[in-house]
Every structure is written in C-alpha cells, then in structure tokens.
Design a protein around this motif. Structure first.
Motif, mmCIF file in Angstrom:
data_model
loop_
_atom_site.group_PDB
_atom_site.id
_atom_site.type_symbol
_atom_site.label_atom_id
_atom_site.label_comp_id
_atom_site.label_asym_id
_atom_site.label_seq_id
_atom_site.Cartn_x
_atom_site.Cartn_y
_atom_site.Cartn_z
ATOM 1 N N ASP A 53 -9.973 -17.983 -11.102
ATOM 2 C CA ASP A 53 -11.020 -18.056 -12.121
ATOM 3 C C ASP A 53 -11.418 -19.507 -12.387
ATOM 4 O O ASP A 53 -12.604 -19.808 -12.578
ATOM 5 N N TYR A 54 -10.443 -20.392 -12.376
ATOM 6 C CA TYR A 54 -10.754 -21.813 -12.577
ATOM 7 C C TYR A 54 -11.516 -22.381 -11.382
ATOM 8 O O TYR A 54 -12.459 -23.169 -11.547
ATOM 9 N N LEU A 55 -11.122 -21.978 -10.184
ATOM 10 C CA LEU A 55 -11.876 -22.398 -8.997
ATOM 11 C C LEU A 55 -13.325 -21.915 -9.078
ATOM 12 O O LEU A 55 -14.262 -22.648 -8.738
ATOM 13 N N TYR A 56 -13.489 -20.673 -9.547
ATOM 14 C CA TYR A 56 -14.845 -20.129 -9.657
ATOM 15 C C TYR A 56 -15.655 -20.893 -10.710
ATOM 16 O O TYR A 56 -16.870 -21.078 -10.536
ATOM 17 N N TYR A 57 -15.020 -21.311 -11.786
ATOM 18 C CA TYR A 57 -15.736 -22.087 -12.804
ATOM 19 C C TYR A 57 -16.449 -23.270 -12.152
ATOM 20 O O TYR A 57 -17.639 -23.511 -12.394
ATOM 21 N N TRP A 58 -15.719 -24.021 -11.316
ATOM 22 C CA TRP A 58 -16.320 -25.187 -10.663
ATOM 23 C C TRP A 58 -17.308 -24.777 -9.591
ATOM 24 O O TRP A 58 -18.345 -25.430 -9.389
ATOM 25 N N GLY A 113 -17.850 -19.996 -16.989
ATOM 26 C CA GLY A 113 -16.634 -19.256 -16.674
ATOM 27 C C GLY A 113 -16.905 -17.789 -16.376
ATOM 28 O O GLY A 113 -17.925 -17.224 -16.787
ATOM 29 N N ALA A 114 -15.963 -17.180 -15.673
ATOM 30 C CA ALA A 114 -16.060 -15.756 -15.365
ATOM 31 C C ALA A 114 -15.185 -14.953 -16.323
ATOM 32 O O ALA A 114 -15.676 -14.260 -17.198
ATOM 33 N N ILE A 121 -12.432 -26.496 -22.279
ATOM 34 C CA ILE A 121 -11.779 -27.728 -21.819
ATOM 35 C C ILE A 121 -12.815 -28.746 -21.349
ATOM 36 O O ILE A 121 -12.724 -29.945 -21.668
ATOM 37 N N HIS A 122 -13.806 -28.285 -20.613
ATOM 38 C CA HIS A 122 -14.788 -29.194 -20.004
ATOM 39 C C HIS A 122 -16.063 -29.336 -20.835
ATOM 40 O O HIS A 122 -17.058 -29.877 -20.350
ATOM 41 N N LYS A 123 -16.014 -28.817 -22.076
ATOM 42 C CA LYS A 123 -17.097 -28.994 -23.042
ATOM 43 C C LYS A 123 -18.438 -28.451 -22.537
ATOM 44 O O LYS A 123 -19.496 -29.057 -22.738
#
Length: 241
Positions: free
Chosen positions: A85-90, A201-202, A210-212
């Motif tokens: 999910d974090y990889l997908y965020y980026w 995010g998904a 976290i990344h505002k």
C-alpha cells in the motif's frame, strides 16, 4: 470471491438507489465502453497476465528463489495490505506528476463516484501500476501466499468501495471506527475533485498524513472529474494511439 461479491453488492446497491440509478442512466455510450472495458481488463485480463506471463518471468529470472520466503500469516497479510500500500501511494503520486499524468488522466474523467468507473483507465495504465509486478513477485517468493492473497483481495474490495458513493454516515459508529485510518469514499472523492492534489493512498490514510498530502473533509466535493478532449480511442490506447 471477496472482490466479486463486493462488486455485486455495490452494484446492487447502486441499481436500487434512485439517485445512483440516475447516475448510471445518464452515462454516455463512451463512458459505458470505457468502464466496461476497464473492468474486464483489470478484473480478468490483468490477473491472467500476472499468472501466464509475469509469474513465469520470475521463474525464468529467479529460478532458485521460488517459495524461499517464509513468513507468519499475519506478516504476509501486512506485507500486502500495508507495505505494498505504501509502494502504491508513491506509484499513484507519480502518476500525478507532469511526466506521467498523460497515462492517468483518463481515470479522472469520472464525474460521479460510481463502482462501474473504478477501473476506467487507458489499457496501458495497468502495466505501470506497481500491483502487477510486486504481487506476482511476492506470490512467487512466499512459501505460503494465501494470507498475502487475502491482503490483495481486501485491497481490491476496498478499491471498489472507495470508488462508490456508499460511505458511512458521519458520526456513525462505523465512521468513527474507520475514518481515522482508512481511506473512505468521501476521501477519495476529494482526490477526484478538480481542485485538490492529495489523498493518494489506497488503503491507509497514514501515508497521506505522513507526507502532508491528506485533505480532510466530512463532506463530498460539489463536482468531480476533469474535462478531456481526447477521443475514445485515445482514452483506451494512449500513448500508443
């Protein structure tokens, strides 16, 4: 099965809801084509490609690593539901950069939160989404991938829900439980609005916070989607058309 039943339930709710029925009836022929092909491509063609091509590619490139990763079930689930999910965020955030926006813009031509429009994309967009490559890799590496696959299924079900208009009522117990950590339909609706760059995010809100890049609102935006002058063929095959 979880994904299929989620889609059927959301579609049934859409059809039996008078407001949502109106949304479906006013879809243009082009919208029906884009949404139908998108659902088929992402729901059937891409999973088949993962099994028939990508998985086999890992067997060719990494012949000695198959089933080499032994994780506890909960760790395998979290690997899928949280780490990927974090990889997908980026991945998603990169789609909104100037260089990659051209392959993602079609998804933002959706003007209503509608489960049928979940997979509206150019057909080539799926090949740039991290899920295609990373899920096949971990399924190949894991000794027991069932819990990892459960994480995939839950993420896919949430993706369908996130693109629908059926969100918990503000101040309900369900809203209070889910809103602090999960991306809800109204959160994703703001991502589809014309004026907000955020809510990438998904599954989890954590990454946006976290990344505002998180935009908080208990309401939905007044209007969604972007205007596009692309032809139907360009919306399907860009950049190859």
């Amino acid at each position: 099965m979880l994904v299929f039943f989620t889609f059927v339930i959301l579609l049934a709710l859409t059809v039996t809801n008078s407001k949502q029925t109106f949304v479906i009836l006013k879809k243009s022929r082009e919208d029906w084509i884009l949404d139908g092909i998108g659902l088929f491509f992402q729901g059937i063609a891409i999973p088949f490609f993962q099994i028939a091509v990508v998985f086999q590619l890992y067997q060719l490139l990494l012949p000695d690593t198959r089933a080499s990763l032994n994780l506890y079930p909960i760790a395998a689930f979290l690997l899928s539901f949280v780490f990927v999910d974090y990889l997908y965020y980026w991945n998603h955030r990169l789609f909104h950069t100037r260089k990659l926006w051209f392959i993602h813009q079609v998804h933002h031509t959706v003007t209503e939160m509608d489960v049928l429009g979940t997979s509206r994309n150019t057909l080539w967009t799926s090949f740039f989404i991290v899920y295609l490559w990373i899920h096949s890799l971990f399924i190949y590496l894991l000794q027991e991938p069932n819990w990892y696959i459960l994480g995939i299924s839950l993420s896919s079900a949430l993706d369908l829900w996130r693109h629908s208009s059926f969100s918990p009522t503000v101040n309900s117990w369900l809203y209070r439980c889910l809103s602090p950590w999960l991306i809800l339909p109204q959160d994703h609706a703001w991502h589809h609005s014309q004026f907000i760059q955020g809510n990438y995010g998904a599954n989890l809100k954590l990454w946006d916070k976290i990344h505002k890049t998180y935009h908080k609102s208990d309401q939905v935006p007044d209007s969604l989607g972007i205007n596009s002058s692309l032809s139907l063929s360009k919306k399907l095959f860009l950049p190859l058309e």
